[in-house]
Scaffold this motif. Structure first.
Motif, PDB file in Angstrom:
ATOM      1  N   SER A 128       0.961  -1.194  -0.080  1.00  0.00           N
ATOM      2  CA  SER A 128      -0.058   0.084   0.161  1.00  0.00           C
ATOM      3  C   SER A 128       0.828   1.253  -0.031  1.00  0.00           C
ATOM      4  O   SER A 128       2.232   1.264   0.211  1.00  0.00           O
ATOM      5  CB  SER A 128      -1.077   0.014   1.121  1.00  0.00           C
ATOM      6  OG  SER A 128      -0.047   0.367   2.439  1.00  0.00           O
TER       7      SER A 128
ATOM      8  N   ASP B  85     -14.349  -0.403  -9.073  1.00  0.00           N
ATOM      9  CA  ASP B  85     -13.561  -0.296  -8.169  1.00  0.00           C
ATOM     10  C   ASP B  85     -12.576  -1.398  -8.293  1.00  0.00           C
ATOM     11  O   ASP B  85     -13.027  -2.577  -8.264  1.00  0.00           O
ATOM     12  CB  ASP B  85     -13.999  -0.309  -6.717  1.00  0.00           C
ATOM     13  CG  ASP B  85     -14.311   1.073  -6.390  1.00  0.00           C
ATOM     14  OD1 ASP B  85     -13.970   1.922  -6.806  1.00  0.00           O
ATOM     15  OD2 ASP B  85     -15.128   1.194  -5.067  1.00  0.00           O
ATOM     16  N   ASN B  87      -9.181  -3.100  -6.694  1.00  0.00           N
ATOM     17  CA  ASN B  87      -8.301  -3.062  -5.497  1.00  0.00           C
ATOM     18  C   ASN B  87      -6.954  -3.614  -5.901  1.00  0.00           C
ATOM     19  O   ASN B  87      -6.481  -4.772  -6.187  1.00  0.00           O
ATOM     20  CB  ASN B  87      -8.797  -4.036  -4.427  1.00  0.00           C
ATOM     21  CG  ASN B  87      -7.835  -3.868  -3.277  1.00  0.00           C
ATOM     22  OD1 ASN B  87      -6.597  -3.379  -3.242  1.00  0.00           O
ATOM     23  ND2 ASN B  87      -8.348  -4.517  -2.291  1.00  0.00           N
TER      24      ASN B  87
END
Lengths: 221, 257
Positions: A128, B85, B87
């Motif tokens: 991330s 969306d 991810n």
């Protein structure tokens, strides 16, 4: 050559006190500089709108004016505007104002040294944004910045020697007083040099050691 | 069938794993990829060939979101990577990528490089990951280098570690972006051997390379791209013996002295 040992011994407590003042000043100055530098470098690195311009103006202002003048402005100038700060506060603010920009540049060069492809490499294993910063960008940036950060620390500590100009009782100020009062010029200056060495040499060695540790992985010895 | 416990797959599952539909990619006004259509089945090895600058690497980079696309769709495991969306953190765990310049993290040891993703991203048990990492390292002949830093390794070794790093995430598919292009000739072999082993064990792979004989040995299908378009998709034997397009024939001729 005869040294006045009695004078030296008598003055030791004064020097010890002043050395503490210098150290404290340096400590806070460096610490706040690091924080300012980090914030500014991140603002520059992320190209944060608005903030980036302010940071740039700050850096130019801070780097292109002498510390002595910055201190005078804070101590004698602001008081005319009704803002009166103690000499120690002024010294810490002045030092941080100067150091912040130097640290910002040091951190920025580190951040910019992290290549785009390293970031992509981190992304490709699913990191991330926060993990990318923590595990890839910061460690690499830091090992590049470390030598300049260390140099800046030493530089700031040495720069504290001019805060006597705004009446802070630091090493330089004490020395000037002693010379003025007793004309023991050589002894006083000798102790001044010794005091700075005692403070800066260990720090310098510590930083060199730290630098080597931080850089070992990437650059070897 | 088993390759270090990572992949237990039946070769040629025929189930479509990844599908690229009418993909367009532009840099500013320049079209880099023009109407790309390609579907990849589980266990299949696709080798993409083409002259420099034809868009091969860009195509790979689109597949794991390192490049944005301007049109078309990419379907991975029945889900679009373009619409809705996406991810990417999740998708990238299943699409491993190996880069031309290795891109190991220089501040971490070999083993730290390998376990970073599995431990921090996939939150797997560190002990279990270490065990898998060591098995993989052993398989590529680098078990004794687990505590080395990347700067202490040769190019070929670094690239083998990079492959292990991607494999340790247990991906569904592996992308190889000219992984031997930066290597000395004698190190090319050791990396290609690892890739060949992977292919034999049924890993789904998309390989961009200039190693033609390797392409011939490993590919199920060759995709030839020129100027951002797919010119042909064929079996390797056919591609290398009687290419359909003039462009491909010209390309192949340039490799012959």
């Amino acid at each position: 050559m005869n040294l006045n040992w009695q004078f030296i011994i008598d003055s030791l407590p004064l020097y010890r006190q002043a050395a503490w003042a210098t150290l404290k000043l340096g400590f806070w100055g460096i610490l706040i500089s690091l924080v300012i530098g980090l914030i500014c470098s991140i603002a520059l690195y992320l190209k944060l709108k608005g903030l980036k311009t302010i940071v740039k103006i700050y850096i130019e202002l801070s780097r292109n004016t002498p510390l002595l003048i910055q201190l005078f402005f804070l101590y004698f100038g602001l008081t005319k505007l009704g803002i009166t700060l103690s000499e120690n506060t002024c010294a810490i603010i002045g030092l941080s104002f100067l150091g912040g920009s130097y640290m910002a540049e040091a951190f920025r060069s580190g951040l910019e040294a992290v290549s785009r492809s390293q970031i992509e490499s981190g992304l490709s294993i699913g990191l991330s944004q926060a993990q990318l910063v923590r595990y890839v960008i910061f460690p690499q940036a830091f090992s590049v910045s470390m030598p300049s950060v260390a140099a800046n620390c030493i530089f700031l500590l040495k720069e504290t020697s001019i805060v006597g100009a705004i009446a802070v009782v630091d090493l330089m100020n004490v020395t000037k007083d002693l010379i003025g009062m007793y004309y023991q010029t050589f002894e006083s200056l000798l102790m001044l040099v010794a005091a700075y060495l005692i403070i800066i040499l260990p720090l310098s060695m510590l930083l060199t050691w730290l630098e080597r540790r931080v850089r070992y992985a990437e650059f070897g010895n | 069938m088993e390759w270090i416990g990572v992949l237990i797959v039946n070769k040629k599952d025929s189930r479509v794993l990844l599908e690229i539909k009418n993909l367009y990619k532009k840099y500013g006004e320049t079209t880099v990829l023009d109407n790309i259509n390609l579907s990849i089945s589980k266990g299949e090895v696709i080798v993409i060939l083409g002259p420099s600058g034809c868009g091969k690497s860009t195509l790979l980079r689109c597949l794991n979101g390192l490049e944005k696309i301007q049109g078309g769709d990419i379907i991975f495991r029945d889900k679009s990577l373009v619409n809705g969306d996406v991810n990417w953190q999740e998708v990238r765990q299943q699409i491993g990528m190996v880069f031309q310049n290795y891109e190991l993290f220089p501040h971490m040891t070999v083993i730290e490089n390998i376990i970073l993703g599995p431990v921090k991203v996939q939150k797997r048990d560190k002990k279990e990951v270490m065990e898998q990492a060591r098995q993989l390292l052993d398989r590529v002949g680098l078990l004794d280098r687990e505590n080395s830093y990347p700067r202490q390794l040769s190019g070929g070794q670094k690239q083998r570690v990079a492959i292990v790093r991607a494999l340790c995430m247990n991906p569904e598919i592996m992308l190889f972006d000219e992984v031997t292009a930066a290597l000395d000739p004698e190190m090319v072999r050791e990396v290609l051997d690892v890739m060949l082993g992977l292919a034999k064990q049924g890993m789904t792979m998309i390989v961009v390379t200039h190693e033609l004989s390797f392409a011939r040995a490993v590919a199920d299908r060759i995709v030839f791209i020129d100027k951002g378009r797919i010119c042909e998709i064929t079996e390797p034997r056919e591609f290398f013996t009687k290419p359909k397009t003039e462009r491909a024939r010209h390309f192949l001729n340039r490799f012959q002295y």
